[in-house]
Scaffold this motif. Structure first.
Motif, PDB file in Angstrom:
ATOM      1  N   PRO A  60       0.819  -1.224   0.000  1.00 34.42           N
ATOM      2  CA  PRO A  60       0.000   0.000   0.000  1.00 34.42           C
ATOM      3  C   PRO A  60       0.847   1.266   0.000  1.00 34.42           C
ATOM      4  CG  PRO A  60       0.020  -0.965   2.198  1.00 34.42           C
ATOM      5  CD  PRO A  60       0.763  -1.925   1.303  1.00 34.42           C
ATOM      6  N   GLY A  61       1.153   1.764  -1.189  1.00 36.44           N
ATOM      7  CA  GLY A  61       1.949   2.969  -1.315  1.00 36.44           C
ATOM      8  C   GLY A  61       1.445   3.832  -2.457  1.00 36.44           C
ATOM      9  N   LEU A  62       2.257   4.793  -2.866  1.00 41.31           N
ATOM     10  CA  LEU A  62       1.854   5.706  -3.928  1.00 41.31           C
ATOM     11  C   LEU A  62       1.689   4.993  -5.262  1.00 41.31           C
ATOM     12  CD1 LEU A  62       4.079   8.837  -3.184  1.00 41.31           C
ATOM     13  CD2 LEU A  62       1.607   8.654  -2.935  1.00 41.31           C
ATOM     14  N   GLY A  63       2.552   4.018  -5.533  1.00 41.62           N
ATOM     15  CA  GLY A  63       2.460   3.294  -6.790  1.00 41.62           C
ATOM     16  C   GLY A  63       1.144   2.558  -6.931  1.00 41.62           C
ATOM     17  N   LEU A  64       0.726   1.870  -5.875  1.00 37.91           N
ATOM     18  CA  LEU A  64      -0.542   1.147  -5.901  1.00 37.91           C
ATOM     19  C   LEU A  64      -1.714   2.127  -5.981  1.00 37.91           C
ATOM     20  CD1 LEU A  64      -1.623  -1.742  -5.824  1.00 37.91           C
ATOM     21  CD2 LEU A  64      -1.811  -1.546  -3.341  1.00 37.91           C
ATOM     22  N   LEU A  65      -1.595   3.269  -5.299  1.00 39.13           N
ATOM     23  CA  LEU A  65      -2.630   4.300  -5.384  1.00 39.13           C
ATOM     24  C   LEU A  65      -2.760   4.811  -6.816  1.00 39.13           C
ATOM     25  CD1 LEU A  65      -4.588   6.357  -4.040  1.00 39.13           C
ATOM     26  CD2 LEU A  65      -2.602   7.843  -3.705  1.00 39.13           C
ATOM     27  N   PHE A  66      -1.641   5.017  -7.491  1.00 35.02           N
ATOM     28  CA  PHE A  66      -1.670   5.500  -8.872  1.00 35.02           C
ATOM     29  C   PHE A  66      -2.342   4.479  -9.796  1.00 35.02           C
ATOM     30  CE2 PHE A  66       0.167   5.659 -13.123  1.00 35.02           C
ATOM     31  CZ  PHE A  66      -0.040   6.991 -13.462  1.00 35.02           C
ATOM     32  N   LEU A  67      -1.981   3.221  -9.661  1.00 35.70           N
ATOM     33  CA  LEU A  67      -2.559   2.194 -10.530  1.00 35.70           C
ATOM     34  C   LEU A  67      -4.060   2.067 -10.302  1.00 35.70           C
ATOM     35  CD1 LEU A  67       0.177  -0.584 -10.404  1.00 35.70           C
ATOM     36  CD2 LEU A  67      -0.363   0.940 -12.294  1.00 35.70           C
ATOM     37  N   ASN A  68      -4.478   2.089  -9.045  1.00 34.44           N
ATOM     38  CA  ASN A  68      -5.912   2.024  -8.762  1.00 34.44           C
ATOM     39  C   ASN A  68      -6.637   3.251  -9.313  1.00 34.44           C
ATOM     40  OD1 ASN A  68      -5.622  -0.437  -7.424  1.00 34.44           O
ATOM     41  ND2 ASN A  68      -5.349   0.525  -5.427  1.00 34.44           N
ATOM     42  N   SER A  69      -6.011   4.408  -9.205  1.00 35.22           N
ATOM     43  CA  SER A  69      -6.618   5.628  -9.738  1.00 35.22           C
ATOM     44  C   SER A  69      -6.675   5.596 -11.263  1.00 35.22           C
ATOM     45  CB  SER A  69      -5.816   6.860  -9.288  1.00 35.22           C
ATOM     46  OG  SER A  69      -5.791   6.959  -7.877  1.00 35.22           O
ATOM     47  N   LEU A  70      -5.692   4.955 -11.875  1.00 37.11           N
ATOM     48  CA  LEU A  70      -5.685   4.817 -13.327  1.00 37.11           C
ATOM     49  C   LEU A  70      -6.854   3.951 -13.789  1.00 37.11           C
ATOM     50  CD1 LEU A  70      -4.086   5.545 -15.897  1.00 37.11           C
ATOM     51  CD2 LEU A  70      -2.802   3.426 -15.581  1.00 37.11           C
ATOM     52  N   HIS A  71      -7.117   2.879 -13.063  1.00 38.10           N
ATOM     53  CA  HIS A  71      -8.247   2.010 -13.402  1.00 38.10           C
ATOM     54  C   HIS A  71      -9.577   2.727 -13.183  1.00 38.10           C
ATOM     55  CE1 HIS A  71      -5.398  -1.581 -12.476  1.00 38.10           C
ATOM     56  NE2 HIS A  71      -5.252  -1.152 -13.713  1.00 38.10           N
ATOM     57  N   ARG A  72      -9.629   3.597 -12.176  1.00 39.54           N
ATOM     58  CA  ARG A  72     -10.862   4.316 -11.876  1.00 39.54           C
ATOM     59  C   ARG A  72     -10.988   5.611 -12.673  1.00 39.54           C
ATOM     60  NH1 ARG A  72      -9.463   2.875  -6.218  1.00 39.54           N
ATOM     61  NH2 ARG A  72      -8.339   4.849  -6.145  1.00 39.54           N
ATOM     62  N   GLU A  73      -9.932   5.947 -13.448  1.00 40.84           N
ATOM     63  CA  GLU A  73      -9.897   7.209 -14.195  1.00 40.84           C
ATOM     64  C   GLU A  73     -10.096   8.401 -13.253  1.00 40.84           C
ATOM     65  OE1 GLU A  73     -11.469   6.903 -18.520  1.00 40.84           O
ATOM     66  OE2 GLU A  73     -12.879   5.757 -17.294  1.00 40.84           O
ATOM     67  N   ASP A  74      -9.388   8.353 -12.151  1.00 40.43           N
ATOM     68  CA  ASP A  74      -9.453   9.403 -11.144  1.00 40.43           C
ATOM     69  C   ASP A  74      -8.403  10.460 -11.491  1.00 40.43           C
ATOM     70  OD1 ASP A  74     -10.003  10.878  -8.931  1.00 40.43           O
ATOM     71  OD2 ASP A  74      -9.788   9.236  -7.502  1.00 40.43           O
ATOM     72  N   TYR A  75      -8.766  11.398 -12.360  1.00 37.44           N
ATOM     73  CA  TYR A  75      -7.806  12.330 -12.932  1.00 37.44           C
ATOM     74  C   TYR A  75      -7.134  13.254 -11.926  1.00 37.44           C
ATOM     75  CZ  TYR A  75      -9.585  10.724 -17.403  1.00 37.44           C
ATOM     76  OH  TYR A  75      -9.937   9.936 -18.452  1.00 37.44           O
ATOM     77  N   PRO A  76      -7.818  13.761 -10.897  1.00 41.47           N
ATOM     78  CA  PRO A  76      -7.098  14.603  -9.923  1.00 41.47           C
ATOM     79  C   PRO A  76      -5.937  13.876  -9.253  1.00 41.47           C
ATOM     80  CG  PRO A  76      -9.459  14.918  -9.688  1.00 41.47           C
ATOM     81  CD  PRO A  76      -9.282  13.775 -10.642  1.00 41.47           C
ATOM     82  N   VAL A  77      -6.109  12.597  -8.937  1.00 42.40           N
ATOM     83  CA  VAL A  77      -5.029  11.826  -8.321  1.00 42.40           C
ATOM     84  C   VAL A  77      -3.907  11.587  -9.334  1.00 42.40           C
ATOM     85  CG1 VAL A  77      -4.406   9.675  -7.180  1.00 42.40           C
ATOM     86  CG2 VAL A  77      -6.617  10.727  -6.708  1.00 42.40           C
ATOM     87  N   LEU A  78      -4.273  11.256 -10.573  1.00 42.63           N
ATOM     88  CA  LEU A  78      -3.263  11.022 -11.611  1.00 42.63           C
ATOM     89  C   LEU A  78      -2.446  12.285 -11.869  1.00 42.63           C
ATOM     90  CD1 LEU A  78      -5.362   8.967 -14.213  1.00 42.63           C
ATOM     91  CD2 LEU A  78      -3.807   8.100 -12.464  1.00 42.63           C
ATOM     92  N   LEU A  79      -3.124  13.426 -11.919  1.00 43.96           N
ATOM     93  CA  LEU A  79      -2.425  14.692 -12.163  1.00 43.96           C
ATOM     94  C   LEU A  79      -1.479  15.018 -11.019  1.00 43.96           C
ATOM     95  CD1 LEU A  79      -2.033  17.261 -13.801  1.00 43.96           C
ATOM     96  CD2 LEU A  79      -4.054  18.218 -12.698  1.00 43.96           C
ATOM     97  N   ALA A  80      -1.946  14.839  -9.783  1.00 38.50           N
ATOM     98  CA  ALA A  80      -1.111  15.149  -8.623  1.00 38.50           C
ATOM     99  C   ALA A  80       0.088  14.209  -8.543  1.00 38.50           C
ATOM    100  CB  ALA A  80      -1.941  15.057  -7.345  1.00 38.50           C
ATOM    101  N   TYR A  81      -0.118  12.924  -8.828  1.00 38.91           N
ATOM    102  CA  TYR A  81       0.981  11.959  -8.762  1.00 38.91           C
ATOM    103  C   TYR A  81       2.033  12.273  -9.820  1.00 38.91           C
ATOM    104  CZ  TYR A  81       3.426   7.465  -8.839  1.00 38.91           C
ATOM    105  OH  TYR A  81       4.393   6.493  -8.821  1.00 38.91           O
TER     106      TYR A  81
END
Length: 316
Positions: free
Chosen positions: A265-286
């Motif tokens: 459970p880190g930033l990398g896993l958060l990014f991948l999960n956000s990528l699958h969910r198309e969570d653009y604010p998280v993708l942009l911030a990462y």
């Protein structure tokens, strides 16, 4: 030195501004309607239009970017619509674990690579050098996910020494409090860096071994160990300092694979999960954080090299 630092800060700021612009516009090109992504395909056109209007997505992209920069200057990274949480909070909650994983992998890689590179230079074209070079090329060409799977197959399945899954603790110090569970992720992250660092250290050490100050030290009868540790190592590590700074994004990308592979459970896993969910604010911030770390890594590396060799500062 002050003028050098000020100039590097200005350049770093301009680079970060360019990164933020490129990432912002690229993400907005992916989807013309963020409201449709957030609300889902079943949402009515009226609901999507209302969502876009409430959050300013109906305005021109340039105006949205200017507003984003204004919020960014205040430390506001936006809000995750999928998780309904502040993006800055999400990054902060996961940054410590990813940072410790990257730091552990980097330290392990340097501890192995620096003496190995010097040994290869001293034993140039001998058996040790040829074997180490061949192994380095193989490891460098091996993808991180394949290496991780091989380690899991050997040390978790065939020889049940380490668990296949990383520790699920939310403590950033889990690398030290549960080393057995974190052994495979750290080794996977470090191995590729070892291959790169060792070859750079070997080339730099070979260059230094041909310098006059090494010949003078040997002519004085100084012990070889003292020559290598006191005279050669400092100068031979200068290119490696710069390389470590430029490899910050590589470590960040490696975290994506390692954290996903070992379910860490880190930033990398958060990014991948956000990528699958198309969570653009998280993708942009990462992505922006990756740019900040890259620029900061290069900035610190430049300062470290300039401090170690004053000629570099004077020549720029």
């Amino acid at each position: 030195m002050t003028w050098y630092v000020a100039r590097r800060l200005v350049i770093s700021f301009l680079v970060l501004l360019g990164i933020s612009a490129v990432v912002f516009f690229l993400l907005h090109l992916v989807s013309d309607s963020p409201g449709r992504v957030v609300l889902g395909q079943r949402a009515s056109p009226e609901a999507v239009a209302d969502f876009n209007r409430q959050h300013g997505f109906d305005r021109p992209v340039v105006a949205q970017y200017v507003s984003y920069l204004g919020r960014l200057a205040q430390g506001d990274l936006g809000r995750s619509y999928k998780l309904n949480e502040d993006v800055g909070t999400l990054l902060w909650q996961n940054a410590g674990r990813s940072a410790m994983l990257s730091l552990a992998g980097l330290v392990l890689a340097l501890v192995i690579a620096v003496p190995l590179g010097v040994l290869q230079a001293v034993r140039r074209n001998r058996v040790v050098d040829r074997v180490a070079t061949a192994v380095s090329y193989v490891l460098y060409a091996t993808p991180s996910f394949l290496l991780g799977l091989m380690l899991i197959a050997v040390f978790s399945q065939s020889l049940p020494v380490f668990p296949a899954e990383a520790s699920q603790s939310h403590s950033p110090w889990v690398v030290f409090t549960d080393p057995r569970a974190m052994a495979l992720p750290v080794i996977t992250l470090a191995v590729t860096s070892v291959a790169v660092f060792a070859q750079y250290q070997r080339s730099s050490a070979l260059d230094q071994l041909g310098q006059d100050y090494i010949r003078v030290a040997r002519a004085k009868g100084l012990p070889e160990r003292l020559i290598l540790t006191r005279h050669l190592l400092r100068n031979a590590c200068l290119p490696l300092i710069t390389l470590v700074g430029t490899l910050v994004p590589t470590l960040l990308a490696g975290n994506l694979i390692v954290e996903s592979l070992f379910n860490y459970p880190g930033l990398g896993l958060l990014f991948l999960n956000s990528l699958h969910r198309e969570d653009y604010p998280v993708l942009l911030a990462y992505t922006l954080m990756g740019g900040v770390l890259t620029v900061a890594g290069n900035f610190v590396a430049d300062l470290a090299v300039a401090a170690a060799d004053r000629r570099i500062e004077l020549s720029k």
